[in-house]
Design an enzyme around this catalytic site. Structure first.
Site: not given
Length: 396
Positions: A178, A206, A238
Site C-alpha cells: 500500500s 489494493h 477501495k
C-alpha cells in the site's frame, strides 16, 4: 497520565510526525470539498471512481428502505441478511473460491484470519513491509512469527528450511504493497509454500477490482489458482468504493473462521444496505470495464511525464505512485505546499513507512481526467522547485 500524554504529543510534533484530520464536505471524487475549499485530490483509494457512482447510491438507498440502517447484531446472532449472503456467494464465485466470508473492515479480517488460524507452536512468516493489520494478527495469534526481507524469496526460503517439523505454517503477504505500490512475487512464493508444506495468504486490498482482466485482482492477473493461493483477503472500500472486507477460500477455511475468528464472532454485521451497494459495484466491474483501462492509461502517462520532469518516483506499476522525499519534515512541507496550491497529496511518514523513507503517496483514479493529471504534474514540479529543489536536481 495527562502530563505523560502531553509529552508524547509534543515529541511527535517535534519529529514532524504529528497527524491531523481534515474535514471532508463532499462525496469522494477527483475534486472534493476539504475544510471549506475545493481541492484536486490524489490520495484516495477510490481507484475506479465507484464511491460516488449513482448505481451504488441507488442500490444503497433502495436496500435501506427494506432492511433499515443498522445490522442489528453479529452475523451469528441475527445480523446475517440475505444481502450479506448473496454478496458472499458473488465474491466466492468472482474469485473462484468455494466460499467467502464478510468482515466489517480489512483490519478485522486480517486479525481474525491470522489469530483464528494460528496458535502457539505454529509458524508465521510475514514480509517486513506487511500492513499493520497482518503484523498485529501475528502478534495476537501467539504463533512464532518471523519477518523476512521485503519480497525476498531467497530469505523466505532460508527461513522455511530452518523451521521445525511441528506446527502449522502460514506465509502472509500483501499482494500490492500500500505504501510502495509494488507487487509481491506470489508465484514464486506459492512454489515455496508448496515445497515446504505451508499455506500462502495474500492481502489484495489494493489489487482487487483493479488488476486482472475482470478486476478479480492480483491472483487473476498472475494466473494463480486456489491451490497456489488458498487464502485470499481483499477489501471493499477501495476500488469497489463501498465498505468492508472479505476472506475467500475453501469451505473448510471459511467454516473455521466462522468458529474461531473473534473479530467476526463478536462484531455487529455491516449494514445490509452497504452489502447492496457492493453488489452494484461488482456489476460495474463487468459493465464498466473501461474504468480499469482508463486507470492503466493514467498510470502510464503519469510515470512517463514524471520521469521526463525528473520526479523521484518509486518503481510501481499500480495506481499507487510514491514520490520519495526521505526527510519527514520535507515531506510534510511539500504536502502542505501542494495543498496551498489546490492539490491534495498526503505525506506518509514513520511509523507507517520505515525511518528515512518518508514520501508523498500519490494515488490515481479512473475518476481523474488527463487534464487533472497534467495539473498534478505541473503543480508538483513547481512546488518541488520552491520547497524541495534537491529532489529534482538529484534526478536531473
Amino acid at each position: 497520565m495527562e502530563l505523560h500524554l502531553q509529552q508524547r504529543l509534543a515529541e511527535r510534533r517535534e519529529q514532524s510526525l504529528y497527524r491531523h484530520r481534515r474535514e471532508l464536505g463532499s462525496a469522494q471524487g477527483a475534486r472534493i470539498q476539504l475544510n471549506g475549499h475545493t481541492v484536486l485530490q490524489f490520495c484516495s483509494n477510490d481507484y475506479l471512481g465507484h464511491a460516488g457512482h449513482p448505481k451504488l447510491i441507488e442500490a444503497m438507498q433502495a436496500a435501506a428502505k427494506d432492511f433499515g440502517v443498522g445490522g442489528g447484531a453479529s452475523h451469528l446472532i441475527c445480523g446475517h441478511s440475505s444481502l450479506h449472503h448473496e454478496l458472499e456467494q458473488r465474491l466466492a464465485e468472482f474469485t473462484g473460491r468455494e466460499r467467502a466470508l464478510l468482515f466489517s473492515t480489512g483490519y478485522m479480517a486480517n486479525l481474525g484470519l491470522i489469530a483464528g488460524l494460528m496458535q502457539r507452536g505454529d509458524h508465521l512468516l510475514e514480509d517486513r513491509l506487511n500492513h499493520a493489520s497482518l503484523l498485529d494478527g501475528g502478534l495476537l495469534s501467539g504463533a512464532k512469527m518471523q519477518r523476512f526481507q521485503h519480497s525476498d524469496t531467497a530469505d523466505l526460503e532460508r527461513r522455511l528450511k530452518k523451521l521445525p517439523h511441528t506446527g502449522q505454517r502460514l506465509i502472509a503477504v500483501d499482494a500490492v504493497y500500500s505504501m510502495d505500490g509494488d507487487l509481491a512475487p506470489l508465484a514464486e512464493m506459492a512454489d515455496l509454500a508448496r515445497g515446504h508444506n505451508a499455506w500462502l495468504m495474500a492481502d489484495d486490498a489494493h489489487g482487487f477490482g483493479v488488476l486482472g482482466e475482470r478486476g478479480a485482482g492480483t491472483a487473476e492477473m498472475l494466473g494463480l489458482d486456489t491451490r497456489q493461493l488458498p487464502v485470499l483477503m481483499a477489501t471493499l472500500g477501495k476500488a469497489l468504493g463501498s465498505f468492508g472486507a472479505f476472506i475467500a477460500g475453501s469451505a473448510t477455511l471459511i467454516e473455521s473462521l466462522i468458529q474461531f475468528a473473534r473479530p467476526y464472532i463478536y462484531t455487529t454485521a455491516m449494514p445490509p444496505a452497504v452489502a447492496a451497494a457492493t453488489l452494484a459495484s461488482l456489476d460495474l466491474l463487468h459493465s464498466e470495464g473501461w474504468r480499469r483501462q482508463r486507470l492503466a492509461e493514467h498510470i502510464g502517462f503519469f510515470r512517463a511525464e514524471a520521469k521526463r520532469l525528473g520526479l523521484p518516483l518509486m518503481a510501481s506499476q499500480t495506481a499507487i505512485q510514491p514520490l520519495m522525499v526521505n526527510d519527514d519534515a520535507l515531506a510534510l512541507a511539500l504536502s502542505r505546499e501542494l495543498e496551498a496550491r489546490g492539490v491534495l497529496v498526503s505525506a506518509i511518514r514513520p511509523p507507517t513507512v520505515p525511518l528515512g523513507t518518508a514520501r508523498l503517496r500519490i494515488t490515481l483514479s479512473a475518476a481523474h481526467s488527463r487534464e487533472d493529471i497534467e495539473q498534478l504534474l505541473t503543480t508538483l514540479e513547481s512546488a518541488c522547485w520552491d520547497v524541495a529543489p534537491q529532489l529534482l536536481e538529484f534526478h536531473s
